[in-house]
Motif scaffolding. Structure first.
Motif, PDB file in Angstrom:
ATOM      1  N   GLN A  29       0.872  -1.180   0.000  1.00  0.00           N
ATOM      2  CA  GLN A  29       0.000   0.000   0.000  1.00  0.00           C
ATOM      3  C   GLN A  29       0.908   1.228   0.000  1.00  0.00           C
ATOM      4  O   GLN A  29       1.274   1.741   1.054  1.00  0.00           O
ATOM      5  CB  GLN A  29      -0.927   0.013   1.212  1.00  0.00           C
ATOM      6  CG  GLN A  29      -1.984  -1.079   1.190  1.00  0.00           C
ATOM      7  CD  GLN A  29      -2.987  -0.918   2.312  1.00  0.00           C
ATOM      8  OE1 GLN A  29      -3.932  -0.139   2.231  1.00  0.00           O
ATOM      9  NE2 GLN A  29      -2.785  -1.671   3.383  1.00  0.00           N
TER      10      GLN A  29
ATOM     11  N   HIS B 181      -3.472   8.000  -2.208  1.00  0.00           N
ATOM     12  CA  HIS B 181      -4.882   7.628  -2.070  1.00  0.00           C
ATOM     13  C   HIS B 181      -5.698   8.158  -3.249  1.00  0.00           C
ATOM     14  O   HIS B 181      -5.443   9.260  -3.755  1.00  0.00           O
ATOM     15  CB  HIS B 181      -5.431   8.187  -0.755  1.00  0.00           C
ATOM     16  CG  HIS B 181      -6.749   7.616  -0.366  1.00  0.00           C
ATOM     17  ND1 HIS B 181      -7.943   8.187  -0.756  1.00  0.00           N
ATOM     18  CD2 HIS B 181      -7.063   6.518   0.357  1.00  0.00           C
ATOM     19  CE1 HIS B 181      -8.933   7.463  -0.270  1.00  0.00           C
ATOM     20  NE2 HIS B 181      -8.440   6.442   0.392  1.00  0.00           N
TER      21      HIS B 181
ATOM     22  N   ASN C 174      -8.492   2.031  -0.326  1.00  0.00           N
ATOM     23  CA  ASN C 174      -7.073   2.241  -0.573  1.00  0.00           C
ATOM     24  C   ASN C 174      -6.615   1.465  -1.803  1.00  0.00           C
ATOM     25  O   ASN C 174      -7.128   0.379  -2.085  1.00  0.00           O
ATOM     26  CB  ASN C 174      -6.252   1.786   0.635  1.00  0.00           C
ATOM     27  CG  ASN C 174      -6.699   2.446   1.924  1.00  0.00           C
ATOM     28  OD1 ASN C 174      -6.883   3.667   1.968  1.00  0.00           O
ATOM     29  ND2 ASN C 174      -6.878   1.643   2.971  1.00  0.00           N
TER      30      ASN C 174
ATOM     31  N   SER D  79      -4.688   7.182   9.593  1.00  0.00           N
ATOM     32  CA  SER D  79      -4.239   7.570   8.257  1.00  0.00           C
ATOM     33  C   SER D  79      -2.718   7.535   8.189  1.00  0.00           C
ATOM     34  O   SER D  79      -2.029   7.781   9.177  1.00  0.00           O
ATOM     35  CB  SER D  79      -4.706   8.989   7.913  1.00  0.00           C
ATOM     36  OG  SER D  79      -6.113   9.078   7.909  1.00  0.00           O
TER      37      SER D  79
ATOM     38  N   ALA E 250      -3.151   5.936   2.685  1.00  0.00           N
ATOM     39  CA  ALA E 250      -4.157   4.933   3.050  1.00  0.00           C
ATOM     40  C   ALA E 250      -4.835   5.314   4.351  1.00  0.00           C
ATOM     41  O   ALA E 250      -4.276   6.021   5.194  1.00  0.00           O
ATOM     42  CB  ALA E 250      -3.512   3.557   3.172  1.00  0.00           C
ATOM     43  N   ARG E 251      -6.071   4.825   4.499  1.00  0.00           N
ATOM     44  CA  ARG E 251      -6.861   5.028   5.709  1.00  0.00           C
ATOM     45  C   ARG E 251      -7.439   3.684   6.136  1.00  0.00           C
ATOM     46  O   ARG E 251      -7.727   2.831   5.295  1.00  0.00           O
ATOM     47  CB  ARG E 251      -8.001   6.014   5.460  1.00  0.00           C
ATOM     48  CG  ARG E 251      -7.574   7.398   5.018  1.00  0.00           C
ATOM     49  CD  ARG E 251      -8.796   8.284   4.833  1.00  0.00           C
ATOM     50  NE  ARG E 251      -8.452   9.668   4.515  1.00  0.00           N
ATOM     51  CZ  ARG E 251      -8.639  10.239   3.342  1.00  0.00           C
ATOM     52  NH1 ARG E 251      -9.168   9.527   2.348  1.00  0.00           N
ATOM     53  NH2 ARG E 251      -8.311  11.494   3.137  1.00  0.00           N
TER      54      ARG E 251
ATOM     55  N   VAL F 287      -3.373  -0.376   6.971  1.00  0.00           N
ATOM     56  CA  VAL F 287      -2.637   0.512   6.072  1.00  0.00           C
ATOM     57  C   VAL F 287      -1.155   0.158   6.018  1.00  0.00           C
ATOM     58  O   VAL F 287      -0.323   0.986   5.631  1.00  0.00           O
ATOM     59  CB  VAL F 287      -2.814   1.993   6.497  1.00  0.00           C
ATOM     60  CG1 VAL F 287      -4.287   2.356   6.529  1.00  0.00           C
ATOM     61  CG2 VAL F 287      -2.185   2.264   7.851  1.00  0.00           C
TER      62      VAL F 287
END
Length: 312
Positions: A22, A26, A56, A190, A242-243, A250
């Motif tokens: 990731q 975003h 994400n 986040s 990412a969240r 994340v």
């Protein structure tokens, strides 16, 4: 404002090893990109992007064994404005919350609300609801935890951070998120880029950052607002990657097999309007050795997230 972001991350693997990354900006910030946000793999292997349940962007690949390095270099436009300040934003009562927000009131792997509920109400039960209560939590966490990059621990939960009173940016975020949830304020974790923009340069190696967001009713209606317990300040130039509920959701990488971190370089900086970006160095040995020595990478057991603690 233009912000340059990028990374070079290498893992040593021992046979075919599936990995999920990731690392892409975003989707909510995709319209701000001034250059492609493309992950490169060395050696080249097939890569499959997908969107997870939290919205994400993830990329999956299989390392064939040996060193697997992924990298990217991007430019993104930013308003240059600090995080919003909306002191009149109101707390929304639980019955009035949207269905999709309710998950951010629940406990999760690193946010052990069951252990902190009584503490939260004793500390903040008399604080005014809404923005003021969230800010009280942020300031209290900022004072309560001592930042120490050398004592990063990828297994530390919010309750552990509360009792140990030491940690890195993820620990500040986890404790603040958990205390907000205990007070019936939806909060989500986040991660992303946050350079030394408008603040003194930090002496630690550059890394990704962690902060959190809460769901409140502002002048234009309910929305997510950004808070930062690590700095307890409005910052400029956040670029979210990412969240999720906590760091598990994340993680920059999740390996399904042994993957030992061998290189970790991150760049985040504001560019003058007339500057021409240059490719970032892929051999910042000091930053990489510091990262490896502090022991802040979670174990890479099957299915476990490599949930890096960050310098922020």
């Amino acid at each position: 404002m233009r912000i340059r972001g990028g990374y070079t991350i290498g893992y040593d693997t021992f046979g075919p090893t599936p990995i999920v990354y990731q690392l892409n900006v975003h989707p909510s910030r995709a319209h701000d990109l001034l250059s492609p946000d493309t992950m490169r793999a060395d050696p080249p292997v097939p890569m499959g992007p997908y969107t997870d349940d939290f919205g994400n962007t993830c990329v999956r690949l299989v390392s064939p064994g040996g060193r697997m390095t992924v990298s990217a270099d991007l430019l993104i436009a930013d308003s240059g404005e600090p995080d919003p300040y909306v002191p009149d934003a109101r707390q929304i009562q639980v019955p009035d919350l949207p269905d999709e927000v309710l998950v951010y009131l629940l406990g999760s792997r690193y946010c052990d609300t069951d252990k902190l509920a009584g503490i939260a109400w004793s500390l903040f039960g008399n604080a005014p609801e809404g923005w003021s209560r969230v800010q009280a939590i942020v300031s209290w966490v900022h004072r309560h935890i001592r930042f120490d990059y050398q004592l990063a621990d990828a297994t530390r939960s919010a309750f552990d951070g509360y009792t140990q009173r030491v940690g890195v940016c993820r620990d500040f975020a986890h404790l603040a998120v958990t205390l907000c949830r205990c007070m019936n304020i939806p909060a989500r974790y986040s991660t992303g880029y946050l350079g030394d923009i408008g603040v003194p340069v930090d002496p630690y190696p550059m890394d990704f950052s962690a902060w959190f967001e809460v769901y409140l009713a502002g002048p234009e209606g309910p929305r997510w607002y950004t808070f930062d317990a690590r700095h307890d300040a409005r910052r400029i130039g956040r670029v979210v990657i990412a969240r999720g509920r906590d760091a598990t959701d994340v993680a920059i990488s999740t390996s399904f097999g042994t993957a030992l971190l061998a290189q970790f370089d991150v760049v985040t900086a504001a560019l003058p309007d007339d500057a021409t970006p240059q490719p970032h160095s892929r051999d910042r040995s000091k930053a990489s050795s510091d990262t490896l020595n502090v022991g802040d990478v979670a174990g890479t057991s099957v299915g476990d997230a490599v949930s890096r603690a960050t310098r922020w």
